[in-house]
Scaffold this motif. Structure first.
Motif, PDB file in Angstrom:
ATOM      1  N   UNK A 275       0.844  -1.184   0.000  1.00  0.00           N
ATOM      2  CA  UNK A 275       0.000   0.000   0.000  1.00  0.00           C
ATOM      3  C   UNK A 275       0.887   1.244   0.000  1.00  0.00           C
ATOM      4  N   UNK A 276       0.270   2.397  -0.211  1.00  0.00           N
ATOM      5  CA  UNK A 276       1.026   3.646  -0.228  1.00  0.00           C
ATOM      6  C   UNK A 276       1.746   3.884   1.089  1.00  0.00           C
ATOM      7  N   UNK A 277       1.069   3.675   2.215  1.00  0.00           N
ATOM      8  CA  UNK A 277       1.695   3.881   3.524  1.00  0.00           C
ATOM      9  C   UNK A 277       2.829   2.883   3.748  1.00  0.00           C
ATOM     10  N   UNK A 278       2.611   1.643   3.344  1.00  0.00           N
ATOM     11  CA  UNK A 278       3.641   0.620   3.507  1.00  0.00           C
ATOM     12  C   UNK A 278       4.875   0.956   2.687  1.00  0.00           C
TER      13      UNK A 278
ATOM     14  N   UNK B  15      -2.347   2.441  17.453  1.00  0.00           N
ATOM     15  CA  UNK B  15      -1.599   1.262  17.006  1.00  0.00           C
ATOM     16  C   UNK B  15      -1.328   1.255  15.506  1.00  0.00           C
ATOM     17  N   UNK B  16      -1.482   2.412  14.866  1.00  0.00           N
ATOM     18  CA  UNK B  16      -1.328   2.480  13.416  1.00  0.00           C
ATOM     19  C   UNK B  16       0.066   2.055  12.967  1.00  0.00           C
ATOM     20  N   UNK B  17       1.096   2.549  13.626  1.00  0.00           N
ATOM     21  CA  UNK B  17       2.467   2.210  13.237  1.00  0.00           C
ATOM     22  C   UNK B  17       2.699   0.714  13.379  1.00  0.00           C
ATOM     23  N   UNK B  18       2.251   0.146  14.475  1.00  0.00           N
ATOM     24  CA  UNK B  18       2.423  -1.292  14.693  1.00  0.00           C
ATOM     25  C   UNK B  18       1.744  -2.110  13.599  1.00  0.00           C
ATOM     26  N   UNK B  19       0.556  -1.669  13.171  1.00  0.00           N
ATOM     27  CA  UNK B  19      -0.170  -2.381  12.118  1.00  0.00           C
ATOM     28  C   UNK B  19       0.618  -2.359  10.809  1.00  0.00           C
ATOM     29  N   UNK B  20       1.160  -1.181  10.440  1.00  0.00           N
ATOM     30  CA  UNK B  20       1.943  -1.088   9.197  1.00  0.00           C
ATOM     31  C   UNK B  20       3.196  -1.953   9.270  1.00  0.00           C
TER      32      UNK B  20
ATOM     33  N   UNK C  66       4.826  -9.270   7.307  1.00  0.00           N
ATOM     34  CA  UNK C  66       4.062 -10.345   6.688  1.00  0.00           C
ATOM     35  C   UNK C  66       4.397 -10.475   5.201  1.00  0.00           C
ATOM     36  N   UNK C  67       4.548  -9.338   4.528  1.00  0.00           N
ATOM     37  CA  UNK C  67       4.768  -9.349   3.086  1.00  0.00           C
ATOM     38  C   UNK C  67       6.237  -9.534   2.700  1.00  0.00           C
ATOM     39  N   UNK C  68       7.159  -9.066   3.566  1.00  0.00           N
ATOM     40  CA  UNK C  68       8.571  -9.044   3.194  1.00  0.00           C
ATOM     41  C   UNK C  68       9.466  -9.892   4.103  1.00  0.00           C
ATOM     42  N   UNK C  69       8.871 -10.511   5.109  1.00  0.00           N
ATOM     43  CA  UNK C  69       9.660 -11.344   6.010  1.00  0.00           C
ATOM     44  C   UNK C  69       9.747 -10.735   7.392  1.00  0.00           C
TER      45      UNK C  69
ATOM     46  N   UNK D 285       3.627  -4.645  11.109  1.00  0.00           N
ATOM     47  CA  UNK D 285       3.164  -6.031  11.030  1.00  0.00           C
ATOM     48  C   UNK D 285       2.926  -6.437   9.579  1.00  0.00           C
ATOM     49  N   UNK D 286       2.284  -5.560   8.804  1.00  0.00           N
ATOM     50  CA  UNK D 286       1.991  -5.868   7.407  1.00  0.00           C
ATOM     51  C   UNK D 286       3.269  -5.985   6.577  1.00  0.00           C
TER      52      UNK D 286
END
Length: 220
Positions: free
Chosen positions: A151-154, A188-193, A199-202, A195-196
């Protein structure tokens, strides 16, 4: 990446603000020269877009003041003053780049990306970490040669970590880089990003340093 925009023309300012936000930048916009000059200390800005003809303080004087205060944030002048003398003065006063109106938003974005990369010691649009590659020219990501959709934020969070490979980033700093004052951000927004991204990159990509923040990669 977070930008400071100082532009008193409502139509131009709104176009830049909306356009760069859609491209993934976080933008704080001021229409007053004095407020814009003071705002540089209020957030960890990666670059500044600065008009010259501003209420209360001229843009050239703003740059001069910042450089006298040892503020080295990259500055892109965006102005209708297109005379050679004006362009020379802008660079001599401490601006890093100079672009005349009218302009294409895509060129503004590319010039800003280049200024930010150079500030972090990257000359190319391609930033690598092990088998991970981020191309900031088109914001594509590959890992082990395989394309990864973010995503853009990620993407912006990944870029922040890749440009800060030897630093520990605390939660507040990350949040200030990704969001403007007008954004509604949950705790918890930073933690969610993060985490994602793991998940996607290791899960080994980003290391948690408890009580301090986050860092790229394994502990050395």
């Amino acid at each position: 990446m977070r930008l400071l925009l100082v532009e008193d023309d409502e139509l131009i300012g709104d176009g830049i603000h909306v356009g760069l936000t859609e491209l993934g930048f976080t933008v704080d916009w001021f229409t007053d020269g004095l407020l814009g000059q003071q705002a540089i200390n209020s957030a960890p800005y990666d670059a500044v877009i600065l008009d010259l003809s501003l209420p209360h303080v001229d843009g050239l004087n703003i740059i001069k003041h910042w450089r006298q205060q040892k503020i080295d944030t990259p500055v892109l002048i965006l102005t209708a003053r297109d005379a050679l003398k004006e362009r020379i003065n802008g660079i001599q006063f401490g601006a890093d780049d100079y672009l005349c109106k009218p302009f294409a938003l895509e060129e503004v974005a590319v010039r800003l990306q280049a200024l930010i990369r150079r500030r972090h010691g990257h000359l190319s649009s391609v930033i690598k970490y092990k088998d991970l590659v981020l191309d900031t020219a088109n914001y594509t990501v590959t890992k082990g040669g395989e394309t990864v959709v973010l995503t853009s934020r990620e993407l912006k969070l990944l870029e922040l970590f890749l440009l800060s490979q030897n630093r520990v980033l605390n939660k507040t700093f990350i949040q200030e880089k990704l969001y403007s004052w007008s954004d509604d951000v949950s705790s918890n927004t930073v933690e969610v990003h993060i985490h994602n991204l793991r998940h996607k990159l290791g899960k080994e990509l980003i290391r948690t340093i408890y009580g301090i923040g986050y860092a790229l990669g394994d502990e050395r």
